[in-house]
Design a protein around this motif. Structure first.
Motif, PDB file in Angstrom:
ATOM      1  N   LEU A 246      16.070  29.228  52.550  1.00 23.95           N
ATOM      2  CA  LEU A 246      15.727  30.433  51.802  1.00 23.95           C
ATOM      3  C   LEU A 246      16.031  30.890  50.425  1.00 23.95           C
ATOM      4  O   LEU A 246      17.270  30.554  49.965  1.00 23.95           O
ATOM      5  N   VAL A 247      15.215  30.915  49.736  1.00 20.04           N
ATOM      6  CA  VAL A 247      15.406  31.164  48.134  1.00 20.04           C
ATOM      7  C   VAL A 247      15.292  32.659  47.928  1.00 20.04           C
ATOM      8  O   VAL A 247      14.175  33.067  47.976  1.00 20.04           O
ATOM      9  N   GLU A 248      15.981  33.051  47.130  1.00 18.83           N
ATOM     10  CA  GLU A 248      16.036  34.538  46.827  1.00 18.83           C
ATOM     11  C   GLU A 248      16.497  34.726  45.205  1.00 18.83           C
ATOM     12  O   GLU A 248      17.831  34.221  45.143  1.00 18.83           O
ATOM     13  N   ASP A 249      15.998  35.269  44.229  1.00 19.69           N
ATOM     14  CA  ASP A 249      16.262  35.627  43.106  1.00 19.69           C
ATOM     15  C   ASP A 249      16.727  34.404  42.306  1.00 19.69           C
ATOM     16  O   ASP A 249      17.825  34.238  41.727  1.00 19.69           O
ATOM     17  N   GLY A 250      16.138  33.200  42.639  1.00 21.08           N
ATOM     18  CA  GLY A 250      16.590  32.045  41.820  1.00 21.08           C
ATOM     19  C   GLY A 250      17.800  31.347  42.445  1.00 21.08           C
ATOM     20  O   GLY A 250      17.997  30.121  41.904  1.00 21.08           O
ATOM     21  N   ARG A 251      18.155  31.446  43.613  1.00 16.45           N
ATOM     22  CA  ARG A 251      19.170  30.995  44.274  1.00 16.45           C
ATOM     23  C   ARG A 251      18.921  30.522  45.932  1.00 16.45           C
ATOM     24  O   ARG A 251      18.125  31.374  46.248  1.00 16.45           O
ATOM     25  N   ILE A 252      19.890  29.617  46.081  1.00 15.63           N
ATOM     26  CA  ILE A 252      19.543  29.327  47.692  1.00 15.63           C
ATOM     27  C   ILE A 252      20.520  30.275  48.489  1.00 15.63           C
ATOM     28  O   ILE A 252      21.801  30.371  48.168  1.00 15.63           O
ATOM     29  N   LYS A 253      19.732  31.305  49.415  1.00 15.19           N
ATOM     30  CA  LYS A 253      20.516  32.217  49.910  1.00 15.19           C
ATOM     31  C   LYS A 253      20.842  31.841  51.350  1.00 15.19           C
ATOM     32  O   LYS A 253      22.000  32.227  51.715  1.00 15.19           O
ATOM     33  N   ASP A 254      20.123  30.821  51.958  1.00 15.61           N
ATOM     34  CA  ASP A 254      20.578  30.569  53.304  1.00 15.61           C
ATOM     35  C   ASP A 254      19.751  29.177  53.499  1.00 15.61           C
ATOM     36  O   ASP A 254      19.007  28.984  53.023  1.00 15.61           O
ATOM     37  N   ILE A 255      20.540  28.468  54.546  1.00 19.01           N
ATOM     38  CA  ILE A 255      19.592  27.125  54.994  1.00 19.01           C
ATOM     39  C   ILE A 255      20.268  26.960  56.427  1.00 19.01           C
ATOM     40  O   ILE A 255      21.105  27.259  56.994  1.00 19.01           O
ATOM     41  N   ALA A 256      18.726  26.694  57.104  1.00 15.54           N
ATOM     42  CA  ALA A 256      18.672  26.727  58.687  1.00 15.54           C
ATOM     43  C   ALA A 256      18.125  25.256  59.084  1.00 15.54           C
ATOM     44  O   ALA A 256      17.521  24.719  58.389  1.00 15.54           O
ATOM     45  N   LYS A 257      18.931  25.064  59.945  1.00 11.47           N
ATOM     46  CA  LYS A 257      18.573  23.604  60.697  1.00 11.47           C
ATOM     47  C   LYS A 257      17.252  23.821  61.404  1.00 11.47           C
ATOM     48  O   LYS A 257      17.081  24.799  62.000  1.00 11.47           O
ATOM     49  N   GLY A 258      16.647  22.405  61.525  1.00 14.15           N
ATOM     50  CA  GLY A 258      15.543  22.613  62.325  1.00 14.15           C
ATOM     51  C   GLY A 258      14.079  22.814  61.511  1.00 14.15           C
ATOM     52  O   GLY A 258      14.124  23.360  60.507  1.00 14.15           O
ATOM     53  N   ILE A 259      13.075  22.370  62.154  1.00 18.46           N
ATOM     54  CA  ILE A 259      11.651  22.775  61.535  1.00 18.46           C
ATOM     55  C   ILE A 259      11.166  24.187  61.593  1.00 18.46           C
ATOM     56  O   ILE A 259      10.136  24.676  60.837  1.00 18.46           O
ATOM     57  N   ASN A 260      11.653  24.900  62.563  1.00 20.06           N
ATOM     58  CA  ASN A 260      11.171  26.231  62.947  1.00 20.06           C
ATOM     59  C   ASN A 260      11.770  27.175  62.011  1.00 20.06           C
ATOM     60  O   ASN A 260      12.967  27.547  61.630  1.00 20.06           O
ATOM     61  N   ASN A 261      10.888  28.057  61.271  1.00 22.10           N
ATOM     62  CA  ASN A 261      11.196  29.031  60.090  1.00 22.10           C
ATOM     63  C   ASN A 261      11.871  30.343  60.836  1.00 22.10           C
ATOM     64  O   ASN A 261      11.212  30.949  61.423  1.00 22.10           O
ATOM     65  N   PRO A 262      13.341  30.797  60.706  1.00 19.25           N
ATOM     66  CA  PRO A 262      13.736  31.727  61.085  1.00 19.25           C
ATOM     67  C   PRO A 262      13.868  32.995  60.200  1.00 19.25           C
ATOM     68  O   PRO A 262      14.192  33.816  60.692  1.00 19.25           O
ATOM     69  N   PHE A 263      13.282  32.686  59.114  1.00 17.56           N
ATOM     70  CA  PHE A 263      13.389  33.796  57.932  1.00 17.56           C
ATOM     71  C   PHE A 263      12.244  34.518  57.837  1.00 17.56           C
ATOM     72  O   PHE A 263      10.978  33.965  57.806  1.00 17.56           O
ATOM     73  N   GLN A 264      12.471  35.890  57.586  1.00 14.04           N
ATOM     74  CA  GLN A 264      11.277  36.572  57.263  1.00 14.04           C
ATOM     75  C   GLN A 264      11.071  36.516  55.465  1.00 14.04           C
ATOM     76  O   GLN A 264      11.729  37.526  54.917  1.00 14.04           O
ATOM     77  N   ALA A 265      10.255  35.814  55.267  1.00 17.18           N
ATOM     78  CA  ALA A 265      10.452  35.476  53.514  1.00 17.18           C
ATOM     79  C   ALA A 265       8.803  36.088  53.172  1.00 17.18           C
ATOM     80  O   ALA A 265       7.920  36.146  53.951  1.00 17.18           O
ATOM     81  N   ASP A 266       8.893  36.425  51.989  1.00 12.55           N
ATOM     82  CA  ASP A 266       7.491  36.822  51.244  1.00 12.55           C
ATOM     83  C   ASP A 266       6.549  35.804  51.245  1.00 12.55           C
ATOM     84  O   ASP A 266       5.424  36.046  51.135  1.00 12.55           O
ATOM     85  N   SER A 267       7.048  34.469  51.222  1.00 10.00           N
ATOM     86  CA  SER A 267       6.088  33.445  51.070  1.00 10.00           C
ATOM     87  C   SER A 267       6.886  32.172  51.536  1.00 10.00           C
ATOM     88  O   SER A 267       7.852  32.041  51.670  1.00 10.00           O
TER      89      SER A 267
END
Length: 422
Positions: free
Chosen positions: A45-66
């Protein structure tokens, strides 16, 4: 017209400053750093030019804009090249100095910055340029106005009068017009030139501690500065919070520069046991730039170089790679740099295979261009790893480079400071 509009849209997208919009990047295999090795599928998960979070596995747990789907690829940290010359190309005639204005270096630099970042190198150390060319490129890439890597810029190198880094090969009146203003004689003047470089905006101080291969001076490849001069340079730079990088080929010049506390030896072509012992004791890093010698090798005997250069070039090419083997055996830190500009920009990744051929493991070679290079810059808490809080400098390749190091010669997807490179 449609192609033009698509290109313009991509450029504007890159130029836009990183914002709070979030991006989820799905990867098939994550290598957060060379020492950790591959950890399998992950979502970054990237926000404002930085790595905000990292999740293991192929399933996306984040509500991201893209969302970016790289599920068939391996993701590595953005690569770092500690020795480039963005404002020049290989094969340029030395007489171009008397013809082209300094501003032409910016034109060349824009082109080469794009080639470099598209090759997966998201941070570079500009190892010598005209007074302001690298500094304006640094600003342009930082603000996203041009496509390119993060630039750590030295500006003009400090040199002895008539040495590598000074202007030579012209009439005296032409030399007087072209000289950079960064030659120095004696400790006091050398300290002054460090301060001048710092005032101009240098991120690092570059000196030419020995003769060089491609300059038009025929004084060989041994020491130029005296030990007292180099000590003054180092002490002054360190007092200003700046590191010093020293172009150095000859063994005694390498030894003297390291003894003076210089932070990295660039090239180190003829480093012997005595020189490497001092490097080890002082914690001086070696930046071997093996690709430069491949570029030189390709041009030998073709009438490209002057007779003065041809003699030195043959000496250097014959020794290529030995310094890496010796340095590794003696436990000297080896950091990644290529001298791009002596060979074609964008081919920087070829250095990895040369390092492995010279005795490094793929893990060591990757580390040299990530964690070790970041530490050499003093940016180990900002770049060189894929970790929460770090700059979002990311590169996707087709294979695990720890199995096939040559996969790093072609980046499939690049992000720098949270911006996807078009």
């Amino acid at each position: 017209m449609l192609n033009y509009l698509l290109l313009a849209s991509a450029a504007l997208s890159f130029a836009a400053p990183a914002s709070a919009a979030t991006q989820a990047i799905i990867v098939g295999n994550l290598i957060p750093d060379a020492a950790t090795g591959p950890t399998g599928p992950a979502v970054i998960l990237v926000e404002d030019g930085r790595i905000k979070d990292i999740a293991k596995g192929i399933n996306n747990p984040f509500q991201a804009d893209s969302v970016v789907d790289l599920s068939t690829m391996t993701l590595v940290p953005g690569l770092i090249d500690l020795h480039v010359h963005l404002t020049g190309d290989p094969g340029d005639d030395y007489r171009d100095e008397a013809v082209n204005p300094d501003e032409w270096g910016v034109v060349m630099g824009v082109k080469n910055a794009g080639l470099t970042v598209k090759a997966g190198f998201t941070t570079v150390r500009e190892a010598g340029s005209a007074q302001n060319t690298a500094f304006v490129l640094r600003r342009g890439t930082a603000e996203g106005r041009i496509i390119g890597p993060r630039i750590i810029a030295a500006g003009p190198a400090l040199s002895i009068v008539g040495g590598h880094g000074d202007v030579s090969g012209f009439r005296n009146d032409v030399i007087a017009t072209l000289e950079t203003g960064y030659t120095c004689t004696g400790p006091i003047e050398c300290a002054e030139k460090v301060r001048k470089s710092s005032r101009a905006g240098a991120d690092v101080i570059k000196i030419t501690a020995t003769g060089g291969v491609l300059s038009q001076q025929g004084r060989g490849l041994e020491a130029h500065f005296t030990s007292d001069e180099m000590l003054a340079i180092t002490n002054t730079a360190h007092s200003l919070g700046l590191k010093v990088m020293a172009h150095a080929h000859g063994a005694r010049g390498i030894e003297a520069a390291s003894a003076a506390g210089i932070d990295s030896i660039e090239h180190g072509t003829f480093a012997d046991e005595a020189a490497l012992k001092v490097m080890k004791a002082k914690g001086t890093a070696l930046v071997p730039t093996l690709m430069a010698l491949e570029g030189v090798r390709a041009r030998l005997g073709k009438g490209i170089y002057t007779p003065t250069v041809e003699v030195k070039a043959k000496q250097a090419v014959e020794a290529a790679g030995r310094q890496v083997r010796r340095a590794k055996a003696m436990g000297v830190t080896i950091a990644f740099g290529t001298d791009a500009g002596v060979f074609e920009h964008g081919s920087n990744g070829g250095e990895f295979a040369l390092l492995v051929n010279a005795g490094m493991t793929p893990t060591e070679a990757l580390a040299s261009a990530t964690t070790i290079a970041a530490k050499t810059l003093g940016l180990e808490n900002e770049i060189g790893r894929i970790a929460v809080g770090y700059s979002a400098d990311l590169v996707a390749v087709n294979e695990n480079p720890l199995n096939n190091i040559r996969t790093l010669e072609k980046a499939e997807w690049v992000m720098v400071r949270g911006r996807i490179v078009p």
